[in-house]
Design a protein around this motif. Structure first.
Motif, short mmCIF file in Angstrom:
data_model
loop_
_atom_site.label_atom_id
_atom_site.label_comp_id
_atom_site.label_asym_id
_atom_site.label_seq_id
_atom_site.Cartn_x
_atom_site.Cartn_y
_atom_site.Cartn_z
N MET A 32 0.84 -1.20 0.00
CA MET A 32 0.00 0.00 0.00
C MET A 32 0.88 1.25 0.00
O MET A 32 1.80 1.37 0.79
CB MET A 32 -0.87 -0.06 1.27
CG MET A 32 -1.78 1.10 1.47
SD MET A 32 -2.94 0.66 2.80
CE MET A 32 -3.46 2.29 3.30
N TYR A 33 0.57 2.16 -0.92
CA TYR A 33 1.34 3.40 -1.03
C TYR A 33 0.41 4.59 -0.81
O TYR A 33 -0.67 4.66 -1.40
CB TYR A 33 1.98 3.50 -2.41
CG TYR A 33 2.95 4.66 -2.56
CD1 TYR A 33 4.31 4.47 -2.35
CD2 TYR A 33 2.50 5.93 -2.89
CE1 TYR A 33 5.21 5.53 -2.47
CE2 TYR A 33 3.39 7.00 -3.01
CZ TYR A 33 4.74 6.79 -2.80
OH TYR A 33 5.62 7.83 -2.92
N THR A 34 0.85 5.51 0.05
CA THR A 34 0.08 6.72 0.31
C THR A 34 0.92 7.93 -0.05
O THR A 34 2.05 8.05 0.41
CB THR A 34 -0.30 6.79 1.81
OG1 THR A 34 -1.16 5.70 2.12
CG2 THR A 34 -1.00 8.11 2.15
N CYS A 35 0.37 8.82 -0.89
CA CYS A 35 1.09 10.04 -1.22
C CYS A 35 1.17 10.90 0.03
O CYS A 35 0.14 11.33 0.56
CB CYS A 35 0.40 10.80 -2.34
SG CYS A 35 0.68 10.03 -3.92
N GLY A 36 2.39 11.14 0.48
CA GLY A 36 2.59 11.88 1.73
C GLY A 36 2.58 13.38 1.50
O GLY A 36 2.28 13.86 0.41
N GLU A 239 8.50 11.11 -8.65
CA GLU A 239 8.95 10.75 -7.31
C GLU A 239 8.17 9.54 -6.77
O GLU A 239 8.75 8.56 -6.30
CB GLU A 239 8.77 11.94 -6.35
CG GLU A 239 9.59 13.16 -6.75
CD GLU A 239 9.38 14.35 -5.83
OE1 GLU A 239 8.51 14.28 -4.93
OE2 GLU A 239 10.10 15.36 -6.01
N CYS A 240 6.86 9.61 -6.88
CA CYS A 240 6.04 8.53 -6.30
C CYS A 240 6.19 7.23 -7.10
O CYS A 240 6.22 6.15 -6.51
CB CYS A 240 4.59 8.96 -6.19
SG CYS A 240 4.35 10.16 -4.86
N SER A 241 6.31 7.34 -8.43
CA SER A 241 6.52 6.13 -9.23
C SER A 241 7.82 5.44 -8.81
O SER A 241 7.87 4.22 -8.66
CB SER A 241 6.60 6.48 -10.72
OG SER A 241 5.31 6.73 -11.24
N PRO A 264 -3.49 16.07 -11.74
CA PRO A 264 -2.74 15.19 -12.65
C PRO A 264 -1.88 14.11 -11.97
O PRO A 264 -1.42 13.19 -12.64
CB PRO A 264 -1.82 16.18 -13.36
CG PRO A 264 -1.55 17.24 -12.33
CD PRO A 264 -2.81 17.35 -11.50
N HIS A 265 -1.67 14.24 -10.65
CA HIS A 265 -0.62 13.44 -10.01
C HIS A 265 -0.75 11.93 -10.26
O HIS A 265 0.17 11.29 -10.76
CB HIS A 265 -0.60 13.76 -8.52
CG HIS A 265 0.55 13.16 -7.78
ND1 HIS A 265 1.85 13.26 -8.22
CD2 HIS A 265 0.60 12.43 -6.65
CE1 HIS A 265 2.65 12.64 -7.38
NE2 HIS A 265 1.92 12.12 -6.41
N HIS A 266 -1.87 11.35 -9.91
CA HIS A 266 -1.97 9.89 -10.03
C HIS A 266 -2.11 9.42 -11.48
O HIS A 266 -1.64 8.34 -11.84
CB HIS A 266 -3.13 9.38 -9.16
CG HIS A 266 -2.83 9.50 -7.70
ND1 HIS A 266 -3.79 9.43 -6.72
CD2 HIS A 266 -1.64 9.69 -7.05
CE1 HIS A 266 -3.22 9.59 -5.53
NE2 HIS A 266 -1.93 9.74 -5.71
N CYS A 268 -0.56 10.74 -13.89
CA CYS A 268 0.82 10.75 -14.38
C CYS A 268 1.63 9.59 -13.83
O CYS A 268 2.46 9.00 -14.53
CB CYS A 268 1.50 12.08 -14.03
SG CYS A 268 0.70 13.50 -14.81
N GLU A 269 1.38 9.23 -12.57
CA GLU A 269 2.08 8.09 -11.98
C GLU A 269 1.80 6.81 -12.79
O GLU A 269 2.70 6.03 -13.08
CB GLU A 269 1.63 7.86 -10.53
CG GLU A 269 2.28 8.79 -9.53
CD GLU A 269 1.90 8.40 -8.10
OE1 GLU A 269 1.84 7.20 -7.79
OE2 GLU A 269 1.64 9.31 -7.30
N ILE A 270 0.53 6.63 -13.14
CA ILE A 270 0.15 5.43 -13.91
C ILE A 270 0.89 5.42 -15.26
O ILE A 270 1.48 4.42 -15.66
CB ILE A 270 -1.38 5.39 -14.16
CG1 ILE A 270 -2.12 5.21 -12.83
CG2 ILE A 270 -1.74 4.25 -15.13
CD1 ILE A 270 -3.64 5.31 -12.96
ZN LIG Z 1 2.31 10.83 -4.90
#
Ligand SMILES: [Zn+2]
Length: 468
Positions: A32-36, A239-241, A264-266, A268-270
């Protein structure tokens, strides 16, 4: 677990836009990942609502027998003022305001964040990676994307080409068409499509004075100053990826965040992660908490209605009252935050605590009718309340229904004799589950700093004298 077999956990997946049964990639284990937080100021209660939702989910997975590996990052570089690739880095901007080094700012607000999380009984994640310490991993991802033709270099950075990823927009419901309407491309960016986003920003132009910087060639910290196209810093999304794949693997079970992170954050991560690994899906279940409003208004700094945890404590509330309040509403509703609501939460939480301290017996001894037989309530009665509680939590974390089962149990016990024997055992088990799941039914006084307690006491006395 008492009584019948529980239902299976179902969660609303933002990607598929429906509720789905949760099944992890590896049986019994959950990644599980949570954007901090971006550590440039004290988070407000809207931010905490999202972190609390993630904490509730993790606790419920653990209470259901899963072994959870939870990662929550610290963004200390690269998050620009505008979600588009413009404006200053939020941390650097704050550093300029306070005339400090960006890392001093980042570490100070990270510390405050950790204190707030502790006071809110948010469980410590397995890892809290700082973005600034994963730049090599980010650059490795950027190089892969360049090699695969998903990214290209311009004078001021390296950008991801959204046209190279046909599924771009699937999470947020955007299309490349609607993203280009009315959008403009800054001349200096030389982007091919307005929705293309920065993976790497070079220290040139408006970023020529960026203090935190790394060599693009080596990923080592760069000591250059001023304009230097060979140095730069990562974009927020990459960063999150990078941190997610480094710590949890290329595909994970759950990714959480606030509603504002969806686009856009998630999105873009995908695009980055799936393009780099070729593995789909990057994340099985996307879980997002809806926004918190202040009454009828949006919570925003410009409206001056932003509340932080110390503000709430200064009003005489426990951090756990806030925790209870924010969790008592389903995470997919827009909570209209009011002080009245916080007061009600305070009273409700005290009642549950009082009931727990009596081992599940009557909250008010006076409520028990004299001469009632001890065999009044049965273990099956309690098992039924617990089943309702578990079913509600498994039903997309329906906390209002779960709490209704708790209050029905309290009312039921208020009309019955003090529990003993098997009834008492069943209640102890039920209480343990409630405590584990909600995390706000422990005495918390020890967690509040002495000076804050003193302030609260003074306010209580003043209130009693009506001279506040
Ligand atoms: Zn994030």
């Amino acid at each position: 677990m008492a009584g019948k077999k529980s239902s299976t956990l179902r969660l609303y997946n933002t990607l598929t836009k429906r509720e789905e049964e949760f099944h992890p990639i590896k049986e019994g284990k959950v990644t599980m990942y949570t954007c901090g937080p971006t550590v440039y100021g004290r988070p407000h209660i809207g931010n905490y609502a999202s972190f609390l939702m993630a904490d509730l989910l993790r606790r419920w997975l653990e209470a259901s027998g899963y072994q959870v590996t939870h990662v929550k990052n610290i963004t200390d570089v690269g998050h620009l003022l505008h979600d588009a690739d413009e404006g200053d880095d939020k941390v650097q901007k704050q550093a300029e305001r306070e005339r400090l080094h960006p890392l001093e700012i980042a570490r100070r607000y990270e510390q405050e964040f950790l204190e707030d999380e502790k006071a809110l009984h948010i469980l410590e994640p397995a890892f809290r990676p700082r973005a600034s310490e994963y730049v090599k991993q980010m650059l490795a991802l950027v190089r892969t994307l360049l090699k695969k033709g998903n990214a290209y270099e311009t004078a001021d950075g390296i950008y991801f080409s959204v046209e190279s990823f046909p599924a771009y927009g699937a999470l947020s419901g955007n299309t490349l068409q609607n993203l280009s309407v009315g959008a403009r491309i800054e001349v200096k960016e030389q982007k091919k499509h307005p929705a293309d986003f920065a993976l790497w920003k070079k220290c040139v132009g408006e970023n020529g004075a960026h203090i935190l910087r790394w060599s693009f060639a080596t990923g080592e910290v760069s000591t250059s100053k001023g304009e230097d196209p060979s140095s730069g810093f990562p974009g927020w999304h990459i960063e999150c990826s990078a941190m997610s794949s480094s710590l949890l693997g290329e595909q994970i079970d759950i990714h959480t965040g606030g509603e504002d992170n969806i686009f856009p954050h998630h999105e873009c991560e995908i695009a980055q992660s799936e393009s780099a690994t070729g593995k789909k899906p990057f994340v099985r279940m996307w879980v997002h908490r809806r926004r918190i409003n202040m009454g009828e208004e949006k919570m925003s700094k410009s409206l001056g209605n932003v509340l932080s945890l110390p503000d709430v404590v200064a009003k005489g509330f426990s951090p756990l009252d806030l925790r209870y309040y924010l969790l008592s509403v389903h995470y997919r509703t827009n909570l209209k935050f009011t002080e009245r609501g916080l007061k009600d939460a305070h009273v409700a939480r005290r009642n549950v605590l009082a009931w727990m301290e009596r081992g599940g017996g009557a909250v008010f001894a006076g409520d028990i009718e004299e001469g009632r037989p001890v065999s009044d309530a049965t273990p099956e009665n309690i098992a039924e309340f617990e089943r309702r509680f578990r079913d509600a939590m498994n039903n997309d974390l329906n906390t209002p229904e779960a709490l209704a089962a708790v209050f029905d149990c309290i009312h039921f016990m208020n009309k019955h004799a003090l529990p003993a024997g098997a009834v008492s055992e069943a209640l102890t088990g039920f209480i343990r589950v409630i405590r584990l799941a909600f995390g706000c039914f422990e005495p918390e006084e020890a967690d509040i700093p002495a000076d804050v307690l003193k302030l609260c006491e003074a306010r209580t006395v003043a209130r009693a004298r009506k001279d506040f």
